[in-house]
Scaffold this motif. Structure first.
Motif, PDB file in Angstrom:
ATOM      1  N   ILE A 258       0.835  -1.202   0.000  1.00 21.21           N
ATOM      2  CA  ILE A 258       0.000   0.000   0.000  1.00 21.21           C
ATOM      3  C   ILE A 258       0.867   1.248   0.000  1.00 21.21           C
ATOM      4  O   ILE A 258       0.584   2.231  -0.680  1.00 21.21           O
ATOM      5  CB  ILE A 258      -0.948   0.009   1.215  1.00 21.21           C
ATOM      6  N   ALA A 259       1.969   1.190   0.744  1.00 24.59           N
ATOM      7  CA  ALA A 259       2.878   2.340   0.808  1.00 24.59           C
ATOM      8  C   ALA A 259       3.510   2.609  -0.556  1.00 24.59           C
ATOM      9  O   ALA A 259       3.674   3.769  -0.954  1.00 24.59           O
ATOM     10  CB  ALA A 259       3.959   2.081   1.857  1.00 24.59           C
ATOM     11  N   GLU A 260       3.864   1.541  -1.281  1.00 23.91           N
ATOM     12  CA  GLU A 260       4.469   1.712  -2.601  1.00 23.91           C
ATOM     13  C   GLU A 260       3.453   2.279  -3.595  1.00 23.91           C
ATOM     14  O   GLU A 260       3.800   3.129  -4.430  1.00 23.91           O
ATOM     15  CB  GLU A 260       5.014   0.369  -3.091  1.00 23.91           C
ATOM     16  N   LEU A 265       1.724   7.101  -6.662  1.00 27.30           N
ATOM     17  CA  LEU A 265       0.660   8.026  -7.036  1.00 27.30           C
ATOM     18  C   LEU A 265       0.892   9.437  -6.506  1.00 27.30           C
ATOM     19  O   LEU A 265       0.023  10.300  -6.616  1.00 27.30           O
ATOM     20  CB  LEU A 265      -0.687   7.503  -6.532  1.00 27.30           C
ATOM     21  N   GLY A 266       2.065   9.673  -5.925  1.00 25.25           N
ATOM     22  CA  GLY A 266       2.435  11.018  -5.526  1.00 25.25           C
ATOM     23  C   GLY A 266       2.087  11.400  -4.113  1.00 25.25           C
ATOM     24  O   GLY A 266       2.162  12.584  -3.757  1.00 25.25           O
ATOM     25  N   PHE A 267       1.703  10.411  -3.292  1.00 22.94           N
ATOM     26  CA  PHE A 267       1.379  10.706  -1.898  1.00 22.94           C
ATOM     27  C   PHE A 267       2.624  10.525  -1.035  1.00 22.94           C
ATOM     28  O   PHE A 267       3.287   9.488  -1.105  1.00 22.94           O
ATOM     29  CB  PHE A 267       0.271   9.779  -1.399  1.00 22.94           C
ATOM     30  N   GLU A 268       2.913  11.526  -0.216  1.00 25.67           N
ATOM     31  CA  GLU A 268       4.117  11.475   0.611  1.00 25.67           C
ATOM     32  C   GLU A 268       3.979  10.457   1.731  1.00 25.67           C
ATOM     33  O   GLU A 268       4.950   9.791   2.104  1.00 25.67           O
ATOM     34  CB  GLU A 268       4.403  12.866   1.190  1.00 25.67           C
ATOM     35  N   TYR A 269       2.764  10.330   2.255  1.00 26.70           N
ATOM     36  CA  TYR A 269       2.528   9.393   3.358  1.00 26.70           C
ATOM     37  C   TYR A 269       1.379   8.443   3.016  1.00 26.70           C
ATOM     38  O   TYR A 269       0.362   8.870   2.444  1.00 26.70           O
ATOM     39  CB  TYR A 269       2.177  10.158   4.643  1.00 26.70           C
ATOM     40  N   PRO A 270       1.514   7.157   3.362  1.00 26.69           N
ATOM     41  CA  PRO A 270       0.447   6.188   3.096  1.00 26.69           C
ATOM     42  C   PRO A 270      -0.881   6.582   3.728  1.00 26.69           C
ATOM     43  O   PRO A 270      -1.943   6.303   3.165  1.00 26.69           O
ATOM     44  CB  PRO A 270       0.990   4.885   3.697  1.00 26.69           C
ATOM     45  N   THR A 271      -0.844   7.224   4.894  1.00 30.03           N
ATOM     46  CA  THR A 271      -2.093   7.614   5.553  1.00 30.03           C
ATOM     47  C   THR A 271      -2.871   8.629   4.712  1.00 30.03           C
ATOM     48  O   THR A 271      -4.109   8.598   4.688  1.00 30.03           O
ATOM     49  CB  THR A 271      -1.807   8.214   6.943  1.00 30.03           C
ATOM     50  N   HIS A 272      -2.139   9.511   4.016  1.00 27.44           N
ATOM     51  CA  HIS A 272      -2.807  10.479   3.142  1.00 27.44           C
ATOM     52  C   HIS A 272      -3.512   9.756   1.997  1.00 27.44           C
ATOM     53  O   HIS A 272      -4.639  10.102   1.629  1.00 27.44           O
ATOM     54  CB  HIS A 272      -1.793  11.477   2.587  1.00 27.44           C
ATOM     55  N   PHE A 273      -2.843   8.754   1.449  1.00 22.79           N
ATOM     56  CA  PHE A 273      -3.431   7.964   0.368  1.00 22.79           C
ATOM     57  C   PHE A 273      -4.651   7.195   0.873  1.00 22.79           C
ATOM     58  O   PHE A 273      -5.688   7.137   0.205  1.00 22.79           O
ATOM     59  CB  PHE A 273      -2.395   7.004  -0.205  1.00 22.79           C
TER      60      PHE A 273
END
Length: 293
Positions: A258-260, A265-273
């Motif tokens: 999920i982090a990858e 997709l341009g998200f700095e943090y997985p939580t934001h995604f």
């Protein structure tokens, strides 16, 4: 009464589409068979016989006889009925339905569905019979119990698109001189050029309306007005829908974490995604991946 009939027809077709991702149906009516000039959430291919005045993005054409029409949910279109009635077939489908196993090319890049492309084709009697046979096969499969009927119907749609590529489009499609159409086309082209994402080493670079405005050397307000005028959607909506579409494909077709996926997709943090994905889909990336297995 006429407007009410149009509404009922459109609602029934769209309701089934949301459940299956696909719907095919015959057309035999004196009521306008196309929805009003606005955006939609599905692609449309129809083969009809009659006379209509079709408006598509910033262009229009009067067609008479039997013609094939390709509708794009990102580009507003309408049709004014000029004859006593229309007969034929139509199918509605989502991009996810058609590309469930392939991310290689977006329908927005197709010469039939993109802004500036030609969505109308006049058919000969031979072509009418051939395309009509394809629609009849899709109608039969839609009601059949065949376990792989979605794959078969998908192949019929692709076959119809390939057959249309062989047709000579009409040369009387008149184009209105509209700078908004040019800007919207450039925006959509730049948006599609970012996809598909092949690796996390090259993450998404353009993520906001301002990013695209900078690339196109226009003010962001000008870009937003142009895109809304031509597509009836905001620039941010186009970007968000395309990111979510790619996110679903990556979650379904890759073994990336999920982090990858978030980073790609341009998200700095997985939580934001995670928050972004859930806000737009109602589901978390993890639960979506588990349901897709």
């Amino acid at each position: 009464m006429k407007n009410e009939a149009v509404s009922q027809i459109n609602e029934s077709h769209t309701f089934d589409l949301k459940l299956k991702g696909f719907k095919v149906y015959p057309i035999e009516t004196s009521v306008h068979p196309l929805p009003s000039y606005t955006r939609r959430d599905f692609y449309k291919i129809c083969m009809v016989t009659g006379k209509s005045d079709i408006n598509y993005a910033d262009r229009g054409i009067i067609v008479e006889g039997t013609y094939l029409f390709f509708g794009n949910p990102h580009i507003p279109y309408s049709s004014e009925l000029l004859s006593a009635g229309l007969t034929g077939y139509a199918c509605l489908f989502t991009e996810e339905f058609l590309k469930s196993n392939d991310r290689s090319e977006s329908l927005q890049e197709s010469p039939f569905f993109k802004i500036g492309g030609n969505p109308v084709f006049i058919l000969t009697e031979t072509q009418k019979k051939y395309i009509g046979d394809i629609f009849e096969r899709m109608l039969a499969e839609q009601e059949a119990d065949y376990a792989f009927k979605s794959d078969l119907i998908r192949n019929y749609i692709i076959l119809m698109i390939h057959e249309a590529l062989k047709f000579q489009p009409p040369d009387n499609f008149h184009k209105h001189h509209n700078a908004s159409s040019r800007i919207a086309t450039l925006f959509l082209n730049h948006l599609e050029k970012q996809f598909p994402i092949d690796g996390i080493e090259q993450p998404l670079k353009l993520k906001t309306a301002q990013d695209y405005a900078n690339v196109l050397s226009v003010h962001v307000n000008h870009l937003n007005r142009a895109v809304m005028e031509i597509t009836a959607k905001t620039t941010s909506t186009h970007i968000a829908e395309r990111i979510i579409s790619e996110a679903k494909a990556l979650l379904h077709h890759t073994d990336w974490s999920i982090a990858e996926v978030a980073y790609a997709l341009g998200f700095e943090y997985p939580t934001h995604f995670n928050n972004y994905f859930k806000r737009l889909t109602g589901n978390t990336p993890r639960s979506f991946r588990m349901e897709a297995v």
